[in-house]
Design a protein around this motif. Structure first.
Motif, PDB file in Angstrom:
ATOM      1  N   ALA A 192      35.935 -45.347  84.920  1.00 27.23           N
ATOM      2  CA  ALA A 192      35.519 -46.486  85.517  1.00 27.23           C
ATOM      3  C   ALA A 192      34.721 -47.331  84.563  1.00 27.23           C
ATOM      4  O   ALA A 192      33.586 -46.732  84.075  1.00 27.23           O
ATOM      5  N   VAL A 193      34.922 -48.446  84.244  1.00 29.33           N
ATOM      6  CA  VAL A 193      34.093 -49.234  83.361  1.00 29.33           C
ATOM      7  C   VAL A 193      34.021 -50.783  83.685  1.00 29.33           C
ATOM      8  O   VAL A 193      34.831 -51.383  84.417  1.00 29.33           O
ATOM      9  N   SER A 194      32.889 -51.326  83.420  1.00 30.32           N
ATOM     10  CA  SER A 194      32.536 -52.739  83.598  1.00 30.32           C
ATOM     11  C   SER A 194      32.342 -53.127  82.122  1.00 30.32           C
ATOM     12  O   SER A 194      31.546 -52.546  81.293  1.00 30.32           O
ATOM     13  N   THR A 195      32.755 -54.337  81.846  1.00 32.65           N
ATOM     14  CA  THR A 195      32.465 -55.175  80.289  1.00 32.65           C
ATOM     15  C   THR A 195      32.584 -56.654  80.849  1.00 32.65           C
ATOM     16  O   THR A 195      32.151 -57.090  82.050  1.00 32.65           O
ATOM     17  N   PHE A 196      32.599 -57.116  79.887  1.00 33.33           N
ATOM     18  CA  PHE A 196      32.629 -59.021  79.882  1.00 33.33           C
ATOM     19  C   PHE A 196      33.792 -59.647  79.327  1.00 33.33           C
ATOM     20  O   PHE A 196      34.426 -59.003  78.359  1.00 33.33           O
ATOM     21  N   GLY A 197      34.175 -60.787  79.947  1.00 35.13           N
ATOM     22  CA  GLY A 197      35.115 -61.388  79.407  1.00 35.13           C
ATOM     23  C   GLY A 197      34.820 -62.827  78.576  1.00 35.13           C
ATOM     24  O   GLY A 197      33.446 -62.969  78.276  1.00 35.13           O
ATOM     25  N   PRO A 198      35.737 -63.481  78.191  1.00 33.67           N
ATOM     26  CA  PRO A 198      35.592 -64.659  77.069  1.00 33.67           C
ATOM     27  C   PRO A 198      34.503 -65.621  77.529  1.00 33.67           C
ATOM     28  O   PRO A 198      33.930 -66.501  76.877  1.00 33.67           O
ATOM     29  N   GLU A 199      34.307 -65.979  78.970  1.00 32.65           N
ATOM     30  CA  GLU A 199      33.447 -67.085  79.611  1.00 32.65           C
ATOM     31  C   GLU A 199      31.912 -66.290  79.370  1.00 32.65           C
ATOM     32  O   GLU A 199      31.149 -67.378  79.851  1.00 32.65           O
ATOM     33  N   ASN A 200      31.623 -65.283  78.887  1.00 34.62           N
ATOM     34  CA  ASN A 200      30.393 -64.457  78.973  1.00 34.62           C
ATOM     35  C   ASN A 200      29.473 -65.396  78.002  1.00 34.62           C
ATOM     36  O   ASN A 200      30.032 -65.680  76.904  1.00 34.62           O
ATOM     37  N   PHE A 201      28.318 -65.790  78.402  1.00 35.41           N
ATOM     38  CA  PHE A 201      27.558 -66.771  77.383  1.00 35.41           C
ATOM     39  C   PHE A 201      28.194 -67.750  76.860  1.00 35.41           C
ATOM     40  O   PHE A 201      27.888 -68.053  75.502  1.00 35.41           O
ATOM     41  N   VAL A 202      29.114 -68.243  77.221  1.00 30.30           N
ATOM     42  CA  VAL A 202      30.093 -69.301  76.724  1.00 30.30           C
ATOM     43  C   VAL A 202      29.283 -70.496  76.282  1.00 30.30           C
ATOM     44  O   VAL A 202      29.537 -71.023  75.214  1.00 30.30           O
ATOM     45  N   GLU A 203      27.964 -70.888  76.993  1.00 28.87           N
ATOM     46  CA  GLU A 203      27.162 -72.014  76.440  1.00 28.87           C
ATOM     47  C   GLU A 203      26.639 -71.700  75.193  1.00 28.87           C
ATOM     48  O   GLU A 203      26.503 -72.769  74.355  1.00 28.87           O
ATOM     49  N   ILE A 204      25.891 -70.566  74.938  1.00 26.10           N
ATOM     50  CA  ILE A 204      25.573 -70.109  73.683  1.00 26.10           C
ATOM     51  C   ILE A 204      26.377 -70.085  72.564  1.00 26.10           C
ATOM     52  O   ILE A 204      26.033 -70.618  71.718  1.00 26.10           O
ATOM     53  N   ARG A 205      27.430 -69.487  73.082  1.00 22.85           N
ATOM     54  CA  ARG A 205      28.496 -69.198  71.967  1.00 22.85           C
ATOM     55  C   ARG A 205      28.961 -70.587  71.491  1.00 22.85           C
ATOM     56  O   ARG A 205      29.330 -70.889  70.239  1.00 22.85           O
ATOM     57  N   GLU A 218      32.949 -61.101  70.614  1.00 30.47           N
ATOM     58  CA  GLU A 218      34.215 -61.341  70.751  1.00 30.47           C
ATOM     59  C   GLU A 218      34.711 -60.512  72.210  1.00 30.47           C
ATOM     60  O   GLU A 218      34.772 -59.202  72.125  1.00 30.47           O
ATOM     61  N   TYR A 219      35.138 -61.230  73.301  1.00 29.11           N
ATOM     62  CA  TYR A 219      35.272 -60.531  74.423  1.00 29.11           C
ATOM     63  C   TYR A 219      36.790 -60.741  74.842  1.00 29.11           C
ATOM     64  O   TYR A 219      37.183 -61.720  74.840  1.00 29.11           O
ATOM     65  N   PRO A 220      37.241 -59.496  75.292  1.00 33.85           N
ATOM     66  CA  PRO A 220      38.760 -59.433  75.545  1.00 33.85           C
ATOM     67  C   PRO A 220      38.889 -60.282  76.960  1.00 33.85           C
ATOM     68  O   PRO A 220      37.989 -60.093  77.716  1.00 33.85           O
ATOM     69  N   THR A 221      40.068 -60.497  77.206  1.00 36.29           N
ATOM     70  CA  THR A 221      40.430 -61.053  78.479  1.00 36.29           C
ATOM     71  C   THR A 221      40.819 -59.792  79.356  1.00 36.29           C
ATOM     72  O   THR A 221      41.134 -58.765  79.065  1.00 36.29           O
ATOM     73  N   LEU A 222      40.966 -60.096  80.794  1.00 34.56           N
ATOM     74  CA  LEU A 222      41.175 -58.897  81.595  1.00 34.56           C
ATOM     75  C   LEU A 222      42.665 -58.819  81.453  1.00 34.56           C
ATOM     76  O   LEU A 222      42.925 -57.529  81.453  1.00 34.56           O
ATOM     77  N   ASP A 223      43.501 -59.626  81.009  1.00 29.54           N
ATOM     78  CA  ASP A 223      44.974 -59.320  80.822  1.00 29.54           C
ATOM     79  C   ASP A 223      45.127 -58.448  79.488  1.00 29.54           C
ATOM     80  O   ASP A 223      45.672 -57.314  79.462  1.00 29.54           O
TER      81      ASP A 223
END
Length: 253
Positions: A143-156, A164-169
């Motif tokens: 059971a895992v939670s992580t983050f996707g590509p829109e995380n902190f998108v403003e700062i990046r 570098e965040y992977p997509t859910l797919d």
């Protein structure tokens, strides 16, 4: 990118108290992960379990309450976090495993491995999935939670750097390649509204999530960041957003 794990450990270690107060999104993610896990995995099945990256216990409090008789193996790269576990009630034995979860050995024949908001700091998530699979008993749950590509998108977008965040797919594909069955998988976005770009920087500092590199700020770089952030994202009242993109996965061996 290769992540400076020593910097991650130092920054989380320095900011544990403020993390516990300020990390409202991570707390909510842990609640969501726990709900998905409990729906998929009833208590009698969990006799031997491991939590990776416990932080200040947002997920731990759910796990120890739901599976109080289990033998628990607890990990974090920042050993100072273990004091939060000592404040939680539990019946079964608890074993502590400090260190980098990508390199330390895992116990064998685990019924459950759980981790909230930690694996985004890993250099090789597919290798972690394989390592966890090998440690799980047949039918065991990851059971895992992580983050996707829109995380902190403003700062990046403004600084042109970050994790570098992977997509859910992509995460689904990695899970299937590692021979898991996917019991649950979903993502969502949440945007915090903060008063200024400098409050954005204060927020990420207080939550310890600025551990990708040693950043040197001065008057000019702060002014440039402030101007770019406001120009790109400020609303008519001058408030600015900070985006989070959580992902939750419940996988079975």
């Amino acid at each position: 990118m290769n992540i400076d794990k020593q910097l991650v450990r130092q920054r989380f270690g320095r900011n544990l108290a403020t993390y516990h107060e300020q990390a409202v999104v991570q707390r909510d993610i842990a609640d969501t992960l726990a709900s998905a896990l409990l729906a998929a995995c009833p208590a009698p099945r969990i006799r031997r379990a491991m939590e990776i990256g416990i932080g200040t216990g947002f997920l731990s409090r759910h796990l120890l309450a739901a599976y109080p008789a289990a033998e628990w193996h607890i990990n974090d790269i920042t050993p100072e976090t273990f004091r939060w576990i000592d404040e939680l009630s539990h019946n079964g034995p608890i074993h502590y495993h400090p260190g980098d979860a990508e390199t330390i050995p895992y116990p064998e024949h685990l019924d459950l491995i759980a981790s909230a908001s930690a694996v985004q700091w890993f250099d090789d998530i597919p290798s972690f999935l394989a390592k966890a699979h090998a440690a799980l008993a047949p039918g065991g749950i990851l059971a895992v939670s992580t983050f996707g590509p829109e995380n902190f998108v403003e700062i990046r977008r403004i600084l042109d750097r970050g994790l570098e965040y992977p997509t859910l797919d992509t995460l689904r594909q990695w899970a299937i390649q590692a021979n898991y069955s996917i019991l649950h998988a979903h993502d969502w976005t949440r945007r915090l509204t903060l008063s200024s770009p400098l409050d954005v920087l204060r927020h990420i500092k207080k939550t310890g999530v600025n551990g990708t590199r040693a950043e040197t700020w001065n008057r000019h770089t702060l002014a440039d960041f402030h101007t770019s952030y406001r120009t790109s994202y400020a609303d008519p009242e001058g408030n600015v957003p900070l985006s989070y993109h959580p992902i939750v996965l419940i996988l079975q061996k």
